[in-house]
Design a protein around this motif. Structure first.
Motif, short mmCIF file in Angstrom:
data_model
loop_
_atom_site.label_atom_id
_atom_site.label_comp_id
_atom_site.label_asym_id
_atom_site.label_seq_id
_atom_site.Cartn_x
_atom_site.Cartn_y
_atom_site.Cartn_z
N GLY A 78 74.03 35.92 20.07
CA GLY A 78 75.32 36.60 20.01
C GLY A 78 75.23 38.06 20.43
O GLY A 78 76.09 38.56 21.17
N MET A 79 74.18 38.75 19.98
CA MET A 79 74.03 40.15 20.35
C MET A 79 73.70 40.30 21.83
O MET A 79 74.15 41.25 22.48
CB MET A 79 72.94 40.83 19.50
CG MET A 79 73.29 40.94 18.03
SD MET A 79 74.86 41.73 17.70
CE MET A 79 75.83 40.36 17.12
N ARG A 86 79.97 43.77 26.88
CA ARG A 86 80.43 45.15 26.69
C ARG A 86 79.96 46.06 27.82
O ARG A 86 80.66 47.00 28.19
CB ARG A 86 80.00 45.68 25.33
CG ARG A 86 80.80 45.01 24.20
CD ARG A 86 80.44 45.55 22.86
NE ARG A 86 80.85 46.93 22.66
CZ ARG A 86 82.02 47.31 22.16
NH1 ARG A 86 82.90 46.40 21.81
NH2 ARG A 86 82.30 48.58 21.99
N GLN A 87 78.78 45.78 28.38
CA GLN A 87 78.33 46.54 29.54
C GLN A 87 79.27 46.31 30.72
O GLN A 87 79.59 47.24 31.46
CB GLN A 87 76.91 46.14 29.96
CG GLN A 87 75.84 46.93 29.31
CD GLN A 87 74.48 46.57 29.86
OE1 GLN A 87 74.29 45.57 30.55
NE2 GLN A 87 73.49 47.38 29.53
N PHE A 96 74.95 47.24 19.38
CA PHE A 96 74.55 45.86 19.65
C PHE A 96 73.09 45.77 20.09
O PHE A 96 72.42 44.79 19.80
CB PHE A 96 75.49 45.23 20.67
CG PHE A 96 76.88 45.09 20.14
CD1 PHE A 96 77.18 44.16 19.16
CD2 PHE A 96 77.89 45.93 20.57
CE1 PHE A 96 78.46 44.04 18.65
CE2 PHE A 96 79.17 45.82 20.07
CZ PHE A 96 79.45 44.87 19.10
N TRP A 97 72.59 46.79 20.79
CA TRP A 97 71.16 46.83 21.11
C TRP A 97 70.34 46.93 19.82
O TRP A 97 69.30 46.28 19.68
CB TRP A 97 70.83 48.02 22.02
CG TRP A 97 71.06 47.76 23.47
CD1 TRP A 97 72.06 48.25 24.23
CD2 TRP A 97 70.25 46.96 24.33
NE1 TRP A 97 71.94 47.80 25.52
CE2 TRP A 97 70.83 47.00 25.61
CE3 TRP A 97 69.09 46.21 24.14
CZ2 TRP A 97 70.29 46.34 26.70
CZ3 TRP A 97 68.56 45.54 25.24
CH2 TRP A 97 69.15 45.60 26.50
N LEU A 99 71.26 45.96 16.74
CA LEU A 99 71.35 44.68 16.03
C LEU A 99 70.52 43.61 16.72
O LEU A 99 69.89 42.78 16.06
CB LEU A 99 72.82 44.24 15.92
CG LEU A 99 73.69 45.04 14.97
CD1 LEU A 99 75.15 44.65 15.11
CD2 LEU A 99 73.21 44.88 13.54
N PHE A 100 70.51 43.62 18.05
CA PHE A 100 69.67 42.69 18.80
C PHE A 100 68.21 42.86 18.41
O PHE A 100 67.50 41.88 18.13
CB PHE A 100 69.85 42.92 20.31
CG PHE A 100 68.79 42.27 21.16
CD1 PHE A 100 68.80 40.90 21.36
CD2 PHE A 100 67.80 43.02 21.75
CE1 PHE A 100 67.82 40.29 22.14
CE2 PHE A 100 66.83 42.44 22.52
CZ PHE A 100 66.84 41.07 22.73
N ALA A 101 67.74 44.10 18.35
CA ALA A 101 66.34 44.36 18.00
C ALA A 101 66.03 43.90 16.57
O ALA A 101 64.99 43.28 16.32
CB ALA A 101 66.02 45.84 18.16
N VAL A 102 66.93 44.17 15.63
CA VAL A 102 66.70 43.78 14.24
C VAL A 102 66.67 42.26 14.11
O VAL A 102 65.76 41.69 13.50
CB VAL A 102 67.79 44.39 13.32
CG1 VAL A 102 67.76 43.77 11.93
CG2 VAL A 102 67.63 45.90 13.24
N PHE A 103 67.66 41.57 14.68
CA PHE A 103 67.72 40.12 14.56
C PHE A 103 66.56 39.46 15.30
O PHE A 103 66.03 38.44 14.85
CB PHE A 103 69.06 39.57 15.07
CG PHE A 103 70.22 39.96 14.21
CD1 PHE A 103 70.15 39.95 12.84
CD2 PHE A 103 71.42 40.35 14.79
CE1 PHE A 103 71.22 40.31 12.05
CE2 PHE A 103 72.51 40.71 14.02
CZ PHE A 103 72.41 40.68 12.64
#
Length: 122
Positions: A78-79, A86-87, A96-97, A99-103
């Protein structure tokens, strides 16, 4: 469907290729519709192979942790999609970057910690 759950190689290959395609698409200056569609195909392959492994791993007695990993993997996808969309719309993507890294970290940590992992040290 035994080839989906025989080993984790198919699933690992799909998410590694998916992440590489994501970084190519995200770091590319212009948006490529074809590259984005190929990435969406890999999203489907990742979910199918991950879902098959998820069903297979219910015999390990750690269904809740595998469930958390499954949900974190869906959130990673999803991220990835949110960053690219969004880009394309020229909106900020910093959150979102992050959250992407965390997930992604949570998913990889659980994936390598749980019993059906690949032991790199042995």
């Amino acid at each position: 469907m035994d080839f989906l759950t025989n080993t984790t190689h198919l699933h690992i290959t799909t998410w590694v290729v998916g992440i590489v395609i994501f970084f190519i698409a995200a770091l590319n200056g212009k948006q490529s519709k074809g590259l984005h569609m190929v990435l969406r195909l890999f999203y489907i392959l990742i979910i199918i192979s991950g879902g098959a492994l998820f069903i297979h791993t219910m015999g390990y007695g750690q269904g809740m942790l595998y469930g958390f990993k499954f949900i974190a993997g869906i959130l990673v996808i999803g991220m990835m999609e949110m960053v690219l969309v969004r880009q394309k719309k020229n909106k900020p993507t910093g959150m979102f970057w992050g959250l992407f890294a965390v997930f992604l970290f949570v998913t990889l940590f659980l994936g390598f910690k749980l019993p059906m992992n690949i032991n790199f040290l042995a």
